[in-house]
Design an enzyme around this catalytic site. Structure first.
Site, PDB file in Angstrom:
ATOM      1  CE  LYS A 196      13.471 -58.488  18.416  1.00  0.00           C
ATOM      2  NZ  LYS A 196      13.873 -57.352  17.579  1.00  0.00           N
ATOM      3  CG  ASN A 197      17.524 -57.978  18.233  1.00  0.00           C
ATOM      4  OD1 ASN A 197      16.539 -58.091  17.503  1.00  0.00           O
ATOM      5  ND2 ASN A 197      17.592 -57.110  19.218  1.00  0.00           N
ATOM      6  CB  CYS A 257      10.147 -47.263  15.041  1.00  0.00           C
ATOM      7  SG  CYS A 257      11.505 -47.345  16.181  1.00  0.00           S
ATOM      8  NE  ARG A 289      15.670 -48.198  15.663  1.00  0.00           N
ATOM      9  CZ  ARG A 289      15.239 -49.422  15.919  1.00  0.00           C
ATOM     10  NH1 ARG A 289      13.986 -49.617  16.182  1.00  0.00           N
ATOM     11  NH2 ARG A 289      16.069 -50.452  15.862  1.00  0.00           N
ATOM     12  CG  ASP A 304      17.174 -53.748  22.895  1.00  0.00           C
ATOM     13  OD1 ASP A 304      17.589 -54.560  22.061  1.00  0.00           O
ATOM     14  OD2 ASP A 304      16.872 -52.574  22.605  1.00  0.00           O
ATOM     15  NE  ARG A 313       8.268 -56.039  15.551  1.00  0.00           N
ATOM     16  CZ  ARG A 313       8.895 -54.973  15.065  1.00  0.00           C
ATOM     17  NH1 ARG A 313       8.367 -53.778  15.200  1.00  0.00           N
ATOM     18  NH2 ARG A 313      10.047 -55.097  14.449  1.00  0.00           N
TER      19      ARG A 313
HETATM   20  C1  EPZ Z   1      19.610 -52.981  17.009  1.00  0.00           C
HETATM   21  O1  EPZ Z   1      18.916 -51.960  16.312  1.00  0.00           O
HETATM   22  C2  EPZ Z   1      18.554 -53.850  17.647  1.00  0.00           C
HETATM   23  N1  EPZ Z   1      17.725 -54.456  16.605  1.00  0.00           N
HETATM   24  C3  EPZ Z   1      17.703 -53.009  18.591  1.00  0.00           C
HETATM   25  O2  EPZ Z   1      16.787 -53.891  19.244  1.00  0.00           O
HETATM   26  C4  EPZ Z   1      18.620 -52.394  19.651  1.00  0.00           C
HETATM   27  O3  EPZ Z   1      17.848 -51.549  20.480  1.00  0.00           O
HETATM   28  C5  EPZ Z   1      19.726 -51.571  18.968  1.00  0.00           C
HETATM   29  O4  EPZ Z   1      20.441 -52.407  18.028  1.00  0.00           O
HETATM   30  C6  EPZ Z   1      20.729 -51.006  19.962  1.00  0.00           C
HETATM   31  O5  EPZ Z   1      21.293 -52.056  20.680  1.00  0.00           O
HETATM   32  C7  EPZ Z   1      18.207 -55.527  15.936  1.00  0.00           C
HETATM   33  O6  EPZ Z   1      19.308 -55.980  16.165  1.00  0.00           O
HETATM   34  C8  EPZ Z   1      17.287 -56.123  14.894  1.00  0.00           C
HETATM   35  P1  EPZ Z   1      21.741 -49.224  16.042  1.00  0.00           P
HETATM   36  P2  EPZ Z   1      19.719 -51.019  15.275  1.00  0.00           P
HETATM   37  O7  EPZ Z   1      22.016 -49.119  14.588  1.00  0.00           O
HETATM   38  O8  EPZ Z   1      20.832 -51.757  14.671  1.00  0.00           O
HETATM   39  C9  EPZ Z   1      21.882 -44.525  15.404  1.00  0.00           C
HETATM   40  C10 EPZ Z   1      14.717 -54.624  20.025  1.00  0.00           C
HETATM   41  O9  EPZ Z   1      14.038 -54.180  20.944  1.00  0.00           O
HETATM   42  N2  EPZ Z   1      22.161 -44.851  14.003  1.00  0.00           N
HETATM   43  O10 EPZ Z   1      22.715 -49.923  16.916  1.00  0.00           O
HETATM   44  O11 EPZ Z   1      18.710 -50.373  14.391  1.00  0.00           O
HETATM   45  C11 EPZ Z   1      20.479 -44.961  15.829  1.00  0.00           C
HETATM   46  O12 EPZ Z   1      19.542 -43.973  15.496  1.00  0.00           O
HETATM   47  C12 EPZ Z   1      15.380 -53.673  19.041  1.00  0.00           C
HETATM   48  O13 EPZ Z   1      14.952 -55.845  19.824  1.00  0.00           O
HETATM   49  C13 EPZ Z   1      22.433 -43.828  13.110  1.00  0.00           C
HETATM   50  O14 EPZ Z   1      22.439 -42.656  13.468  1.00  0.00           O
HETATM   51  O15 EPZ Z   1      20.322 -49.917  16.248  1.00  0.00           O
HETATM   52  C14 EPZ Z   1      20.639 -45.131  17.320  1.00  0.00           C
HETATM   53  O16 EPZ Z   1      20.541 -43.868  17.940  1.00  0.00           O
HETATM   54  C15 EPZ Z   1      14.934 -52.254  19.278  1.00  0.00           C
HETATM   55  N3  EPZ Z   1      22.681 -44.142  11.806  1.00  0.00           N
HETATM   56  C16 EPZ Z   1      22.076 -45.655  17.468  1.00  0.00           C
HETATM   57  O17 EPZ Z   1      22.756 -45.277  16.248  1.00  0.00           O
HETATM   58  C17 EPZ Z   1      22.698 -45.439  11.359  1.00  0.00           C
HETATM   59  O18 EPZ Z   1      22.960 -45.667  10.157  1.00  0.00           O
HETATM   60  C18 EPZ Z   1      22.179 -47.169  17.632  1.00  0.00           C
HETATM   61  O19 EPZ Z   1      21.424 -47.759  16.588  1.00  0.00           O
HETATM   62  C19 EPZ Z   1      22.426 -46.470  12.282  1.00  0.00           C
HETATM   63  C20 EPZ Z   1      22.171 -46.163  13.604  1.00  0.00           C
END
Ligand code: EPZ
Length: 419
Positions: free
Chosen positions: A22-23, A117, A122, A306, A398
């Site tokens: 999915k990702n 969420c 996020r 995850d 999802r």
């Molecule tokens: C991706 O989310 C995945 N989703 C998530 O999978 C996964 O949990 C996550 O990466 C971490 O591996 C998809 O790929 C569609 P991040 P993403 O940006 O990109 C902070 C699932 O279950 N952050 O790597 O949104 C954020 O708050 C989903 O399939 C900022 O502060 O995660 C978090 O604490 C859930 N500012 C950390 O970084 C930003 O601009 C990692 O987030 C972006 C992120």
């Protein structure tokens, strides 16, 4: 609202086909916005988020055909709307992946700011700071992010935090920028590598994906391509835990064991036997008695956040005590309170959960809060004595393709019903 009814206690045995990731599917679908030609994607998972992303792309003006299940042909020739509306973004945060491609190809993009969420606030500040570094003007107007730029200019961009979709968004924007962009402290997930492979097939010049420094040399135009999405490593890990927690023996095919090395190593520490007969399948045999082992979630190649909820379910029936530390999201223990209702013994303390394994869980009515928490509750239900009802299974739909059918095929007593 769909629910699952699970009667636990049956060891799972047999073979499960792993679906596409999915990702990886989500950023690869968004990448089709970068060209007016057709991008064909194979091995897409039949999951709700893919349907949502398809709707978003069609709302933007893409023409999409599905010549067969799990294949989409996406043409961005007629894209004339550069806006991802709130009602779509609030149901799927990954809609923000439209920002980079729209900005890069059309010079403007308006995407509703995704709210928080269940698992955390996020923000997308790192995405927006990156677009500004490339020369875009980024404003917040009425809850939307509005980004505009005549021509993006390649730059060095450092990520304060490792961000998966942040890396993906900037890779896609930089692909059409003028000059070279270097992303440092980039995410290293296999889904980043998969997206880079698609972009390069489209004519982009991306080097270093999978490492923490990625170099993108911008080009003037990108073309169509055909690409097969990598297997879903989190689905693979989820079913590996299903074998472990039910005392079962599962063969997982069409997977990529290398993508979840940290999860497999951790499961072996708990006593699970993992056979790797070849590069695209796994055999997972449960331990006679699961041993508890600590884990800390980290960016790839560390133990994936995850898989944290699913691992916690396994630790609740382990022998001993385990400390689970969640370093990626600030609120990703929502499943713990539901596991407590099933007899688990868990103490939360900020980013840490202390799980005291006990011999048996008992079935209960539980409620899913997010995608991976719901997977965790299904796993616990498979192991628990008696009946478990999991509510709000739309969360699990999802990211998992027909999970109850795959589980039933290997002996689980699980059915979907509507109340
Ligand atoms: C991706 O989310 C995945 N989703 C998530 O999978 C996964 O949990 C996550 O990466 C971490 O591996 C998809 O790929 C569609 P991040 P993403 O940006 O990109 C902070 C699932 O279950 N952050 O790597 O949104 C954020 O708050 C989903 O399939 C900022 O502060 O995660 C978090 O604490 C859930 N500012 C950390 O970084 C930003 O601009 C990692 O987030 C972006 C992120």
């Amino acid at each position: 609202m769909d629910k699952f009814r699970i009667i636990g206690g049956r060891p799972l045995e047999g073979r499960i086909q792993i679906s596409g990731a999915k990702n990886s599917a989500l950023p690869c679908m968004a990448a089709a916005l970068l060209t007016s030609e057709t991008v064909t994607l194979h091995n897409l998972p039949y999951a709700r988020d893919i349907i949502t992303m398809r709707r978003l792309l069609e709302d933007l003006g893409c023409h999409i055909l599905m010549p067969e299940l799990r294949t989409l042909k996406i043409s961005g020739a007629q894209v004339e709307v550069f806006e991802a509306p709130y009602e779509l973004v609030k149901t799927m945060r990954a809609s923000v992946l439209a920002l980079g491609p729209l900005l890069a190809r059309f010079g403007e993009a308006r995407v509703s700011l995704p709210g928080g969420c269940a698992i955390g606030q996020r923000p997308i500040d790192l995405h927006l700071a990156g677009f500004e570094k490339l020369g875009a003007a980024v404003e917040i107007e009425g809850g939307d992010v509005v980004a505009r730029s005549k021509r993006l200019q390649g730059r060095e961009i450092y990520f304060d935090k490792v961000s998966v979709t942040g890396t993906e968004n900037l890779m896609m924007a930089a692909a059409l920028a003028d000059g070279v962009t270097v992303l440092t402290n980039a995410a290293r997930e296999p889904e980043i590598v998969d997206l880079a492979e698609l972009l390069n097939k489209m004519g982009a010049r991306v080097e270093g994906a999978g490492r923490s420094t990625i170099r993108i040399e911008g080009v003037n135009k990108l073309g169509g391509a055909e690409h097969t999405i990598i297997p879903d490593r989190i689905e693979t890990g989820t079913f590996a835990v299903a074998a472990a927690i039910t005392g079962g023996d599962l063969e997982l095919v069409n997977c990529n064991p290398q993508h979840i090395a940290a999860v497999l190593d951790k499961l072996e520490e708990t006593g699970v036997r993992i056979d790797r007969p070849n590069a695209f399948s796994l055999r997972v045999v449960a331990a006679d008695q699961t041993r508890c082992s600590d884990v800390t979630t980290l960016p790839h190649p560390g133990f994936p956040t995850d898989m944290q909820a699913q691992y916690m379910a396994l630790m609740t029936v382990g022998d001993g005590v385990s400390v689970i530390t969640e370093t990626i999201f600030e609120n990703r223990f929502m499943h713990a309170s539901e596991l407590l209702r099933m007899g688990a013994r868990i103490r939360l303390n900020g980013r840490q959960a202390v799980v005291e394994g006990n011999k048996e869980l008992s079935g209960a009515r539980v409620q899913a809060s997010d995608l991976r928490a719901s997977a965790s509750l299904v796993l616990a239900g498979l192991a628990a004595r008696g009946e478990t009802i999991v509510d709000r299974v739309y969360h699990i739909d999802r990211g998992y393709e027909k999970i109850e059918e795959k589980l039933r095929a290997v002996g689980a007593n699980i059915e979907r019903f509507r109340e």
